[in-house]
Design a protein around this motif. Structure first.
Motif, PDB file in Angstrom:
ATOM      1  N   ARG A 246     -13.024  19.314 -17.600  1.00  0.00           N
ATOM      2  CA  ARG A 246     -12.960  17.786 -17.380  1.00  0.00           C
ATOM      3  C   ARG A 246     -11.464  17.378 -17.023  1.00  0.00           C
ATOM      4  O   ARG A 246     -11.354  16.398 -16.478  1.00  0.00           O
ATOM      5  N   GLU A 247     -10.704  17.622 -17.978  1.00  0.00           N
ATOM      6  CA  GLU A 247      -9.271  17.182 -17.908  1.00  0.00           C
ATOM      7  C   GLU A 247      -8.618  17.568 -16.434  1.00  0.00           C
ATOM      8  O   GLU A 247      -7.952  16.806 -15.763  1.00  0.00           O
ATOM      9  N   ARG A 248      -8.964  18.901 -16.085  1.00  0.00           N
ATOM     10  CA  ARG A 248      -8.432  19.407 -14.947  1.00  0.00           C
ATOM     11  C   ARG A 248      -8.924  18.472 -13.946  1.00  0.00           C
ATOM     12  O   ARG A 248      -8.335  18.174 -12.734  1.00  0.00           O
ATOM     13  N   VAL A 249     -10.287  18.271 -13.651  1.00  0.00           N
ATOM     14  CA  VAL A 249     -10.690  17.399 -12.676  1.00  0.00           C
ATOM     15  C   VAL A 249     -10.219  16.060 -12.577  1.00  0.00           C
ATOM     16  O   VAL A 249      -9.904  15.627 -11.604  1.00  0.00           O
ATOM     17  N   LEU A 250      -9.906  15.274 -13.906  1.00  0.00           N
ATOM     18  CA  LEU A 250      -9.326  14.195 -13.852  1.00  0.00           C
ATOM     19  C   LEU A 250      -7.824  14.311 -13.248  1.00  0.00           C
ATOM     20  O   LEU A 250      -7.388  13.218 -12.586  1.00  0.00           O
ATOM     21  N   TRP A 251      -7.113  15.249 -13.513  1.00  0.00           N
ATOM     22  CA  TRP A 251      -5.811  15.517 -13.099  1.00  0.00           C
ATOM     23  C   TRP A 251      -5.794  15.508 -11.477  1.00  0.00           C
ATOM     24  O   TRP A 251      -5.016  14.982 -10.806  1.00  0.00           O
ATOM     25  N   TYR A 252      -6.769  16.282 -10.891  1.00  0.00           N
ATOM     26  CA  TYR A 252      -7.159  16.531  -9.448  1.00  0.00           C
ATOM     27  C   TYR A 252      -7.304  15.375  -8.721  1.00  0.00           C
ATOM     28  O   TYR A 252      -6.975  14.835  -7.933  1.00  0.00           O
ATOM     29  N   ILE A 253      -8.346  14.303  -9.492  1.00  0.00           N
ATOM     30  CA  ILE A 253      -8.726  13.066  -8.612  1.00  0.00           C
ATOM     31  C   ILE A 253      -7.352  12.090  -8.916  1.00  0.00           C
ATOM     32  O   ILE A 253      -7.082  11.314  -8.024  1.00  0.00           O
ATOM     33  N   GLY A 254      -6.670  12.045  -9.922  1.00  0.00           N
ATOM     34  CA  GLY A 254      -5.483  11.349  -9.972  1.00  0.00           C
ATOM     35  C   GLY A 254      -4.398  11.653  -9.068  1.00  0.00           C
ATOM     36  O   GLY A 254      -3.900  10.653  -8.452  1.00  0.00           O
ATOM     37  N   GLY A 255      -4.394  12.919  -8.893  1.00  0.00           N
ATOM     38  CA  GLY A 255      -3.235  13.409  -7.697  1.00  0.00           C
ATOM     39  C   GLY A 255      -3.775  13.094  -6.337  1.00  0.00           C
ATOM     40  O   GLY A 255      -3.036  12.672  -5.799  1.00  0.00           O
ATOM     41  N   ALA A 256      -5.040  13.037  -6.109  1.00  0.00           N
ATOM     42  CA  ALA A 256      -5.571  12.810  -4.927  1.00  0.00           C
ATOM     43  C   ALA A 256      -5.514  11.233  -4.439  1.00  0.00           C
ATOM     44  O   ALA A 256      -4.914  11.138  -3.332  1.00  0.00           O
TER      45      ALA A 256
ATOM     46  N   ILE B 134      -3.189   9.250  -5.867  1.00  0.00           N
ATOM     47  CA  ILE B 134      -1.780   8.959  -5.673  1.00  0.00           C
ATOM     48  C   ILE B 134      -1.356   9.445  -4.234  1.00  0.00           C
ATOM     49  O   ILE B 134      -0.593   8.411  -3.437  1.00  0.00           O
ATOM     50  N   CYS B 135      -1.787  10.530  -3.942  1.00  0.00           N
ATOM     51  CA  CYS B 135      -1.468  11.115  -2.422  1.00  0.00           C
ATOM     52  C   CYS B 135      -2.176  10.273  -1.294  1.00  0.00           C
ATOM     53  O   CYS B 135      -1.465   9.880  -0.539  1.00  0.00           O
ATOM     54  N   LEU B 136      -3.390   9.814  -1.444  1.00  0.00           N
ATOM     55  CA  LEU B 136      -3.932   8.913  -0.687  1.00  0.00           C
ATOM     56  C   LEU B 136      -3.114   7.514  -0.632  1.00  0.00           C
ATOM     57  O   LEU B 136      -2.875   7.047   0.709  1.00  0.00           O
ATOM     58  N   TYR B 137      -2.879   6.921  -1.790  1.00  0.00           N
ATOM     59  CA  TYR B 137      -2.162   5.595  -1.769  1.00  0.00           C
ATOM     60  C   TYR B 137      -0.572   5.761  -1.154  1.00  0.00           C
ATOM     61  O   TYR B 137      -0.201   4.790  -0.401  1.00  0.00           O
ATOM     62  N   ALA B 138       0.009   6.864  -1.056  1.00  0.00           N
ATOM     63  CA  ALA B 138       1.197   6.983  -0.465  1.00  0.00           C
ATOM     64  C   ALA B 138       1.092   7.402   1.071  1.00  0.00           C
ATOM     65  O   ALA B 138       1.796   6.923   1.865  1.00  0.00           O
ATOM     66  N   LEU B 139       0.062   8.110   1.362  1.00  0.00           N
ATOM     67  CA  LEU B 139      -0.221   8.599   2.614  1.00  0.00           C
ATOM     68  C   LEU B 139      -0.781   7.686   3.608  1.00  0.00           C
ATOM     69  O   LEU B 139      -0.395   7.559   5.050  1.00  0.00           O
ATOM     70  N   VAL B 140      -1.478   6.725   3.183  1.00  0.00           N
ATOM     71  CA  VAL B 140      -2.416   6.020   4.117  1.00  0.00           C
ATOM     72  C   VAL B 140      -1.366   5.239   4.791  1.00  0.00           C
ATOM     73  O   VAL B 140      -1.815   4.944   6.315  1.00  0.00           O
ATOM     74  N   PRO B 141      -0.454   4.544   4.440  1.00  0.00           N
ATOM     75  CA  PRO B 141       0.364   3.604   5.182  1.00  0.00           C
ATOM     76  C   PRO B 141       1.175   4.486   6.273  1.00  0.00           C
ATOM     77  O   PRO B 141       1.407   4.030   7.646  1.00  0.00           O
ATOM     78  N   VAL B 142       1.600   5.615   6.012  1.00  0.00           N
ATOM     79  CA  VAL B 142       2.147   6.434   6.881  1.00  0.00           C
ATOM     80  C   VAL B 142       1.282   6.671   7.759  1.00  0.00           C
ATOM     81  O   VAL B 142       1.742   6.965   9.181  1.00  0.00           O
ATOM     82  N   ALA B 143       0.015   7.286   7.810  1.00  0.00           N
ATOM     83  CA  ALA B 143      -1.039   7.498   8.766  1.00  0.00           C
ATOM     84  C   ALA B 143      -1.048   6.086   9.733  1.00  0.00           C
ATOM     85  O   ALA B 143      -1.291   6.485  10.743  1.00  0.00           O
ATOM     86  N   TRP B 144      -1.414   5.019   8.880  1.00  0.00           N
ATOM     87  CA  TRP B 144      -1.389   4.029   9.868  1.00  0.00           C
ATOM     88  C   TRP B 144      -0.214   3.602  10.759  1.00  0.00           C
ATOM     89  O   TRP B 144      -0.536   3.326  12.106  1.00  0.00           O
ATOM     90  N   ILE B 145       0.816   3.962  10.478  1.00  0.00           N
ATOM     91  CA  ILE B 145       1.973   3.673  11.333  1.00  0.00           C
ATOM     92  C   ILE B 145       1.920   4.816  12.435  1.00  0.00           C
ATOM     93  O   ILE B 145       2.169   4.576  13.672  1.00  0.00           O
ATOM     94  N   VAL B 146       1.536   6.075  12.068  1.00  0.00           N
ATOM     95  CA  VAL B 146       1.464   7.059  13.118  1.00  0.00           C
ATOM     96  C   VAL B 146       0.308   6.648  13.843  1.00  0.00           C
ATOM     97  O   VAL B 146       0.380   7.061  15.393  1.00  0.00           O
ATOM     98  N   SER B 147      -0.931   6.326  13.649  1.00  0.00           N
ATOM     99  CA  SER B 147      -1.938   5.609  14.623  1.00  0.00           C
ATOM    100  C   SER B 147      -1.495   4.555  15.450  1.00  0.00           C
ATOM    101  O   SER B 147      -2.074   4.608  16.504  1.00  0.00           O
ATOM    102  N   LEU B 148      -0.714   3.669  14.813  1.00  0.00           N
ATOM    103  CA  LEU B 148      -0.377   2.741  15.656  1.00  0.00           C
ATOM    104  C   LEU B 148       0.635   3.073  16.803  1.00  0.00           C
ATOM    105  O   LEU B 148       0.757   2.553  17.784  1.00  0.00           O
ATOM    106  N   SER B 149       1.554   3.926  16.453  1.00  0.00           N
ATOM    107  CA  SER B 149       2.476   4.551  17.554  1.00  0.00           C
ATOM    108  C   SER B 149       1.623   5.260  18.713  1.00  0.00           C
ATOM    109  O   SER B 149       2.141   5.528  19.848  1.00  0.00           O
TER     110      SER B 149
END
Length: 280
Positions: free
Chosen positions: A7-17, A19-34
């Protein structure tokens, strides 16, 4: 510390995912606009209706090339020079701080950290007036010096941590074998501190590369204007058109060197930061 439960490992994976989603979505949006054409910019869909290289052609061969290409050259040259000077000076300063006992050593480190967190905006107006008077406004040197104010304090602070980890018996052994202090420093100390030097250089380059305040305030032409400042000068094809696509394409190009450095040297950066964080 015991092994993590499922359960703890799953929660860590979900939290990491998340965080990555929060950080990468703006970057992906800029790439899409380009990759969106001028007629497709107002499309509210995440992906472009049809991918277009129009924006990249604009910044490399179109009406934005006269702004972007000189700025890209300026950014590379100014940041590399500032990084080199900061690393060389911080090596000598960190060596003295770690190796020598002198009054005020803690004050030097504390002052370096204080300068590193000093608000950049407070230095712009005095530098603008001074640079206009001494002829450094809109020159490479006029940006390199302020960039040193950004990179040198954090470089000294970071590199001094690495030099403290070096066994000084090796330097003494080299001197016993006939090496001078300079030879011992150059042939023994510097190679041992190479991970720290490399890590410091990467951090200093990132800081200089991402600067906007000095770049927009201390330059006015293509002679020294860096990329972050040049992006604010982009114009659309008409007065009523925003250059969103061209700015996004330029932002993608400017981000590539930083991403490549982080991906190619991530192990050395992490190893260097880890070594520097361990106290002897």
């Amino acid at each position: 510390m015991g092994a993590l439960s499922t359960r703890e490992r799953v929660l860590w994976y979900i939290g990491g995912a998340l965080i990555c989603l929060y950080a990468l979505v703006p970057v992906a949006w800029i790439v899409s606009l380009s990759f969106k054409s001028s007629s497709d910019i107002n499309n509210r869909q995440f992906l472009p209706t049809s991918a277009s290289w129009e924006n990249y052609q604009t910044i490399f061969t179109g009406n934005a090339a006269e702004l972007f290409l000189p700025a890209l050259r300026n950014s590379f040259a100014i940041c590399l020079i500032a990084t080199f000077v900061a690393v060389v000076l911080s090596m000598f300063a960190a060596y003295a701080i770690a190796r020598l006992d002198f009054p005020g050593k803690r004050v030097v480190l504390t002052s370096a950290l204080a300068v590193a967190v000093f608000p950049v905006i407070t230095m712009v107006t005095p530098l603008f007036n001074l640079w206009r008077q001494v002829g450094l406004y809109d020159t490479w040197l006029g940006l390199i010096i302020p960039y040193l104010a950004l990179t040198l304090p954090i470089s000294i602070w970071t590199m001094s941590a690495f030099f403290r980890q070096i066994p000084w018996d090796m330097e003494q052994a080299a001197q016993v074998d006939g090496a001078t202090s300079w030879q011992a420093f150059r042939k023994v100390i510097v190679p041992l501190a190479a991970p720290g030097v490399f890590t410091t250089a990467i951090i200093a380059f990132f800081i200089a590369w991402n600067d906007f305040v000095f770049g927009i305030s201390l330059t006015s032409t293509d002679a020294a204007r860096p990329v972050p400042a040049a992006l604010s000068s982009f114009t659309g094809a008409s007065y009523f058109e925003q250059p969103t696509g061209a700015i996004s394409a330029a932002a993608v190009i400017v981000t590539i060197p930083v991403v490549l450095l982080a991906l190619l040297f991530q192990r050395r950066i992490v190893a260097g930061l880890t070594n520097g964080a361990v106290k002897g």
